[in-house]
Design a protein around this motif. Sequence first.
Motif, PDB file in Angstrom:
ATOM      1  N   ASN A 508       0.794  -1.229   0.000  1.00 58.92           N
ATOM      2  CA  ASN A 508       0.000   0.000   0.000  1.00 58.92           C
ATOM      3  C   ASN A 508       0.824   1.276   0.000  1.00 58.92           C
ATOM      4  OD1 ASN A 508      -2.624   0.730  -0.320  1.00 58.92           O
ATOM      5  ND2 ASN A 508      -3.291   0.147   1.726  1.00 58.92           N
ATOM      6  N   GLY A 509       2.119   1.163  -0.174  1.00 56.54           N
ATOM      7  CA  GLY A 509       2.954   2.359  -0.229  1.00 56.54           C
ATOM      8  C   GLY A 509       3.268   2.913   1.144  1.00 56.54           C
ATOM      9  N   SER A 510       3.813   4.121   1.169  1.00 59.64           N
ATOM     10  CA  SER A 510       4.248   4.735   2.418  1.00 59.64           C
ATOM     11  C   SER A 510       3.187   5.663   2.985  1.00 59.64           C
ATOM     12  CB  SER A 510       5.542   5.521   2.199  1.00 59.64           C
ATOM     13  OG  SER A 510       5.291   6.692   1.434  1.00 59.64           O
ATOM     14  N   LEU A 511       3.332   5.953   4.251  1.00 57.17           N
ATOM     15  CA  LEU A 511       2.435   6.909   4.903  1.00 57.17           C
ATOM     16  C   LEU A 511       2.585   8.282   4.263  1.00 57.17           C
ATOM     17  CD1 LEU A 511       0.482   7.649   7.219  1.00 57.17           C
ATOM     18  CD2 LEU A 511       2.496   8.028   8.658  1.00 57.17           C
ATOM     19  N   LEU A 514       0.473   8.415   1.129  1.00 58.13           N
ATOM     20  CA  LEU A 514      -0.963   8.426   1.394  1.00 58.13           C
ATOM     21  C   LEU A 514      -1.419   9.766   1.955  1.00 58.13           C
ATOM     22  CD1 LEU A 514      -3.239   6.430   0.995  1.00 58.13           C
ATOM     23  CD2 LEU A 514      -2.946   5.669   3.339  1.00 58.13           C
ATOM     24  N   LEU A 515      -0.563  10.417   2.759  1.00 58.16           N
ATOM     25  CA  LEU A 515      -0.948  11.691   3.363  1.00 58.16           C
ATOM     26  C   LEU A 515      -0.766  12.869   2.411  1.00 58.16           C
ATOM     27  CD1 LEU A 515       0.491  11.460   7.005  1.00 58.16           C
ATOM     28  CD2 LEU A 515      -1.908  11.419   6.329  1.00 58.16           C
ATOM     29  N   HIS A 516       0.289  12.832   1.601  1.00 55.51           N
ATOM     30  CA  HIS A 516       0.678  14.036   0.862  1.00 55.51           C
ATOM     31  C   HIS A 516       0.621  13.907  -0.654  1.00 55.51           C
ATOM     32  CE1 HIS A 516       1.953  15.215   4.805  1.00 55.51           C
ATOM     33  NE2 HIS A 516       3.001  14.417   4.813  1.00 55.51           N
ATOM     34  N   PHE A 517       0.664  12.672  -1.187  1.00 57.44           N
ATOM     35  CA  PHE A 517       0.767  12.536  -2.638  1.00 57.44           C
ATOM     36  C   PHE A 517      -0.250  11.557  -3.210  1.00 57.44           C
ATOM     37  CE2 PHE A 517       5.096  13.312  -0.955  1.00 57.44           C
ATOM     38  CZ  PHE A 517       5.277  14.601  -1.456  1.00 57.44           C
ATOM     39  N   LYS A 558      10.732   8.739   9.590  1.00 56.74           N
ATOM     40  CA  LYS A 558       9.899   9.699   8.865  1.00 56.74           C
ATOM     41  C   LYS A 558       8.757   8.941   8.210  1.00 56.74           C
ATOM     42  CE  LYS A 558      13.233   9.523   5.027  1.00 56.74           C
ATOM     43  NZ  LYS A 558      14.144  10.338   4.191  1.00 56.74           N
ATOM     44  N   SER A 559       7.775   9.679   7.746  1.00 56.98           N
ATOM     45  CA  SER A 559       6.587   9.030   7.185  1.00 56.98           C
ATOM     46  C   SER A 559       6.907   8.239   5.923  1.00 56.98           C
ATOM     47  CB  SER A 559       5.504  10.073   6.889  1.00 56.98           C
ATOM     48  OG  SER A 559       5.981  11.053   5.977  1.00 56.98           O
ATOM     49  N   ALA A 560       7.975   8.608   5.213  1.00 57.93           N
ATOM     50  CA  ALA A 560       8.362   7.860   4.015  1.00 57.93           C
ATOM     51  C   ALA A 560       8.878   6.473   4.362  1.00 57.93           C
ATOM     52  CB  ALA A 560       9.430   8.633   3.240  1.00 57.93           C
ATOM     53  N   ASN A 561       9.321   6.275   5.612  1.00 59.95           N
ATOM     54  CA  ASN A 561       9.828   4.973   6.044  1.00 59.95           C
ATOM     55  C   ASN A 561       8.790   4.167   6.822  1.00 59.95           C
ATOM     56  OD1 ASN A 561      12.374   5.076   4.891  1.00 59.95           O
ATOM     57  ND2 ASN A 561      13.270   6.149   6.630  1.00 59.95           N
ATOM     58  N   ILE A 562       7.541   4.613   6.817  1.00 57.09           N
ATOM     59  CA  ILE A 562       6.444   3.862   7.428  1.00 57.09           C
ATOM     60  C   ILE A 562       5.565   3.347   6.297  1.00 57.09           C
ATOM     61  CG2 ILE A 562       4.458   3.957   8.975  1.00 57.09           C
ATOM     62  CD1 ILE A 562       5.873   6.262  10.425  1.00 57.09           C
ATOM     63  N   LEU A 563       5.629   2.043   6.049  1.00 55.36           N
ATOM     64  CA  LEU A 563       4.902   1.430   4.939  1.00 55.36           C
ATOM     65  C   LEU A 563       3.612   0.799   5.456  1.00 55.36           C
ATOM     66  CD1 LEU A 563       7.937  -0.286   3.160  1.00 55.36           C
ATOM     67  CD2 LEU A 563       7.087   2.056   2.907  1.00 55.36           C
ATOM     68  N   LEU A 564       2.573   0.831   4.642  1.00 52.79           N
ATOM     69  CA  LEU A 564       1.253   0.356   5.042  1.00 52.79           C
ATOM     70  C   LEU A 564       0.834  -0.819   4.179  1.00 52.79           C
ATOM     71  CD1 LEU A 564      -0.523   3.829   5.387  1.00 52.79           C
ATOM     72  CD2 LEU A 564       0.657   2.531   7.152  1.00 52.79           C
ATOM     73  N   ASP A 565       0.311  -1.870   4.825  1.00 54.17           N
ATOM     74  CA  ASP A 565      -0.186  -3.014   4.063  1.00 54.17           C
ATOM     75  C   ASP A 565      -1.653  -2.810   3.704  1.00 54.17           C
ATOM     76  OD1 ASP A 565      -1.635  -3.577   6.361  1.00 54.17           O
ATOM     77  OD2 ASP A 565      -0.254  -5.118   7.063  1.00 54.17           O
ATOM     78  N   GLU A 566      -2.287  -3.847   3.160  1.00 51.47           N
ATOM     79  CA  GLU A 566      -3.677  -3.714   2.704  1.00 51.47           C
ATOM     80  C   GLU A 566      -4.634  -3.385   3.839  1.00 51.47           C
ATOM     81  OE1 GLU A 566      -1.635  -6.083   1.957  1.00 51.47           O
ATOM     82  OE2 GLU A 566      -1.615  -6.467  -0.211  1.00 51.47           O
ATOM     83  N   GLU A 567      -4.303  -3.805   5.063  1.00 50.08           N
ATOM     84  CA  GLU A 567      -5.158  -3.523   6.215  1.00 50.08           C
ATOM     85  C   GLU A 567      -4.703  -2.280   6.970  1.00 50.08           C
ATOM     86  OE1 GLU A 567      -5.119  -7.054   8.537  1.00 50.08           O
ATOM     87  OE2 GLU A 567      -6.268  -8.221   7.072  1.00 50.08           O
TER      88      GLU A 567
END
Length: 736
Positions: A508-511, A514-517, A558-567
């Motif tokens: 799901n990409g990075s935080l 999802l927040l900024h882009f 940083k938020s770029a180093n926080i990755l999110l899965d499908e859940e």
Amino acid sequence: MIRWSICVSSPTPSFLRSFPVCQTLPKMRTNHFLLLLVIFLSLTCVHGNTDPSDVQALQVLYTSLNSDARLTNWKANNGDPCTESWRGITCDATSVVSIQLPDLGIDGTLGYSLSSLTSLKTLDLSGNNIHDALPYQLPPNLTTLNLANNNLSGNIPYSISLMYNLNYMNLSRNLLAQNMGDIFNNLTSLTTLDLSYNNLTGDLPNSLSSLSSISTFHVQNNQLTGSLNSLAALPLTDVNIANNRFTGWIPKELLSVPAFIYDGNSFDNGPAPPPPPYTSPPPGKARNNRSHSPPSRTHSGPDEPSSNTSSGKKLSTGAILGISLGSGFVILFTVLVLIFCLQKGKRMENVRRTSTVNPPIIDEKVNAEMQEQRATPAASVIDLKPPPPPTENSTFEKGKSGSTKRVKSTITTSSYTVATLQTATNSFSQDNIIGEGSLGRVYKADFSNGKMMAVKKIDNAALSLQEEDNFVEVVSNMSRLRHPNIVPLAGYCVEHGQRLLVYDYIANGSLQDLLHFADDTSKTLTWNARVKVALGTARALEYLHEVCLPSVVHRNLKSANILLDEELNPHLSDCGLAALTPNTEREVATQLVGSFGYSAPEFALSGIYTVKSDVYSFGVVMLELLTGRKPLDSSRVRSEQSLVRWATPQLHDIDSLAKMVDPTLNGMYPAKSLSRFADIIALCVQPEPEFRPPMSEVVQALVRLMQRASVVKRRSSDDSGFMYKTPDHEAYEMSY
């Protein structure tokens, strides 16, 4: 005079048992009786109340188990487990000491608060349908842990290594994967260990040899490899290692175990080769207390014939001559060995070229005693565990100088070839680039088996000579970091001058994205999802700072180093990479460590970085979640470009706080939860490091925030963690 009539319900308190069940008390003053009544009520209220932290932990567990109706008398709010006979709960005074709920068919997860049950001795939830990852923090003082025959996944949590009183552990028939981990050094009371019927891989850890009390060891039906040497000196009576991938020879000590099942492996035929001379036995108690050390040669005992006499006669001339020649040979051999060692030491000194910038790794025991994190220059922070002693798995590689050195590390992850990674990344095509980190670019890799991974290609120009040569040692340390909220290292490659790291791909990409882009502006994270991301990230940092010994400092949170899965579960990346410090010139030129906007004041001013600096960076990430703003944004007016400077003065003002909230939430958040979230941020971004809380306190604060807020009405789309904007959206209603 007032005459009072008292009716005492059964059972009657001891101080009133001399009275009849209903009795008239003549001539008693009103105030005396009221005082007596207050004392009685206070005593009955105090006696039997369960410890509040235990109640809270059980309520979280009840909710995580989907409030199953089979948990009779359990309650999600209020309630008293010890006095209300909650099913399966046993108490000692006010503390919960046992939870036994086997074979009930309970579904759900184990939640996040079991570690609060500090008095719990027995935890038996075997034979249910409990799923999801095994919590990395379990009750610390358990003697019996039985979670067999569930659907638990993930790996064996490192926190088990701190359960000094554990006597019985059964995690069989689950979906546990990865390596067992070197977690058994302190478990000297463990008598039964059953990890059978899982998906465990890798070699048996050396720390198994410390299980000096173990009698039963079952690991059948896994995918374990390597030898059984770590089991040789243990007092085992029941061993089952069938249907794995073990190789080598079976130690002769195991062949004498009464119940030993080992079929379905690839052991070598014939007797095992003898051990090297004077090899010390592995730690732990040898079977039947037999000594394996060579006999003492310091002197002869009174009943032992002297080695230099024969029937009481003097030595012959030939014997004296033989001893003299032998002594001369020993002296000559010793001199040659000494000269060889001195020359080798000089060559190694030339290769190392050690400097004050990179001091040697400090002994782990010394680090463990230095629990208070002191300020250390950024270039000399010791982040990872020291490497283990040399083993048969040690790796050889060539450094820039052309010299070959032995890297004394045990790698617990897969090794890839450059050719394999080139094929999977389409020769590291530009089209496969999914990010660029502090040490190189990250590529999406599609393997022939259909699995997708992420490959970080280390730019060797970013590393100094020493760090390049220590790359495999760093990989060894990184491979031991195991936590549900940390991106696991799946493999590495050291070949043809290339250095690459292979990670699980998080879809799901990075935080930050999802927040900024985010391209789809009709979709954004709900408030609940943001709190979930904050809590998961905090748990990852808590593991790095307070579970790992010595502590691991992230240094690039940083938020770029926080990755999110499908859940939308968060997974922290780049953990352990801080040990590979980039070259100073490259670091200054590109600000690779401590990205602007996330850097704690002490790092920006003096280059000092500690675990408290990570806490500051985490506070900035929480600000991103709260406001939806970037840490630094030059497109805004000057007073609002720095997120911390703009937001900090407003965190304790209710009206200002409401205006700061990410507008994409459309007001769909609980006001009290928002206020508590802001309080945590304010603590984390304190300018002085000593005033920032440890991550364990941050985790507990976020847990309490989630517990206190229960949603009465929420949109069905909230279950996915996303909120879809609609013209007639409803607001959240919260109860406390």
